[in-house]
Every structure is written in C-alpha cells, then in structure tokens.
Scaffold this active site. Sequence first.
Site, PDB file in Angstrom:
ATOM      1  N   CYS A   1       2.335  85.036 -53.186  1.00 30.14           N
ATOM      2  CA  CYS A   1       2.018  83.460 -52.944  1.00 30.14           C
ATOM      3  C   CYS A   1       1.531  82.996 -54.225  1.00 30.14           C
ATOM      4  O   CYS A   1       0.710  83.492 -54.899  1.00 30.14           O
ATOM      5  CB  CYS A   1       1.001  83.304 -51.890  1.00 30.14           C
ATOM      6  SG  CYS A   1       0.766  81.744 -51.435  1.00 30.14           S
TER       7      CYS A   1
ATOM      8  N   CYS B   1      -2.156  81.611 -53.602  1.00 25.14           N
ATOM      9  CA  CYS B   1      -3.360  82.695 -53.499  1.00 25.14           C
ATOM     10  C   CYS B   1      -3.249  83.998 -54.095  1.00 25.14           C
ATOM     11  O   CYS B   1      -4.157  84.730 -54.003  1.00 25.14           O
ATOM     12  CB  CYS B   1      -3.616  82.566 -52.076  1.00 25.14           C
ATOM     13  SG  CYS B   1      -2.789  83.559 -50.898  1.00 25.14           S
TER      14      CYS B   1
ATOM     15  N   CYS C   1       2.403  81.343 -45.929  1.00 29.87           N
ATOM     16  CA  CYS C   1       1.392  82.507 -46.299  1.00 29.87           C
ATOM     17  C   CYS C   1       0.490  82.457 -45.440  1.00 29.87           C
ATOM     18  O   CYS C   1      -0.279  81.526 -44.927  1.00 29.87           O
ATOM     19  CB  CYS C   1       0.983  82.292 -47.682  1.00 29.87           C
ATOM     20  SG  CYS C   1      -0.351  83.331 -48.229  1.00 29.87           S
TER      21      CYS C   1
ATOM     22  N   CYS D   1      -3.474  81.855 -47.074  1.00 26.55           N
ATOM     23  CA  CYS D   1      -3.945  80.359 -47.496  1.00 26.55           C
ATOM     24  C   CYS D   1      -3.093  79.291 -46.651  1.00 26.55           C
ATOM     25  O   CYS D   1      -3.471  77.827 -46.982  1.00 26.55           O
ATOM     26  CB  CYS D   1      -3.616  79.931 -48.914  1.00 26.55           C
ATOM     27  SG  CYS D   1      -1.950  80.190 -49.517  1.00 26.55           S
TER      28      CYS D   1
ATOM     29  N   CYS E   1      14.331  82.345 -46.114  1.00 24.94           N
ATOM     30  CA  CYS E   1      14.967  81.449 -47.032  1.00 24.94           C
ATOM     31  C   CYS E   1      13.648  80.723 -47.666  1.00 24.94           C
ATOM     32  O   CYS E   1      13.014  80.089 -47.047  1.00 24.94           O
ATOM     33  CB  CYS E   1      15.687  80.292 -46.633  1.00 24.94           C
ATOM     34  SG  CYS E   1      16.498  79.082 -47.585  1.00 24.94           S
TER      35      CYS E   1
END
Length: 135
Positions: free
Chosen positions: A48, A51, A97, A100, A122
């Site tokens: 991510c 984060c 995610c 976060c 995707c």
Amino acid sequence: MAYDIEKPDEQWRAELSPAEYQVLRRAGTEPAHTGEYTDTRTAGVYSCRACGAELFRSDTKFDSHCGWPSFYDPKDSDAVELIEDRSHGMLRTEVRCSRCGSHLGHVFAGEGYATPTDQRYCINSVSLRLTPDES
C-alpha cells in the site's frame, strides 16, 4: 471500520501527492493504461502506497489487458478489505487496504481468466509501491 492506521484528512493530503490522495483517500481511479505497474514483470511485493502494508505478490499478477495491474489473489487473506460498492449505477466489490482503509481498486469474479481463483483484483498503480525481490 476502525483501522490500525488512522490519520486526519489534512495529514493524508500532506503525505500523499494529489493523484495518490485522489485514488487512495477519495476512491478515485487513475486513467487506464497510464499506471507505472500495468505492464511490470519485476518479481517482488506490492505494498500500500499510503501505509506500506504488503498486499500482493508479483507471482499472482497476470495480464488481463484491462489497463490496470491485475492480481488473482492478495498476499494474505487479511491484507485487503472487500466492500460492496453501488456507485456509478452498478454493483461492484471495492478493495481497500485493511490496515489504513485506503482505496486500491475493485475485484471481479467469473470473467473466465485462467487463474486459480477466477478473480481479477483490478488495482490502481498509484495505490501501490513495488519492492523488488533481492537476487
């Protein structure tokens, strides 16, 4: 939902570029075929961008020719959160995610890709950061 990493909006804006903020925190979408990881073949881990949580491995990335990086499975089943998305007059499943709450993209199933899960995560390139495997 409460996330392990929660920050005020002003802090997200300060830490992310305008494009990153638009996608990660406002659930935007980068234009198709423009992302840095769409055609990447580098072995490694995709994390991510907001984060640093590890989300996908390169060995689950495949060519879907949809214009965004596609994966058939997250690195860990707890790495992402799936949320029903009824925006834009359709039913989709948003991928966030789980650490976060940042928007990553959407997951689709039953499209007929020759993958072990028959799923296509995707994901926006701008939501990710690739850390190549060490040789």
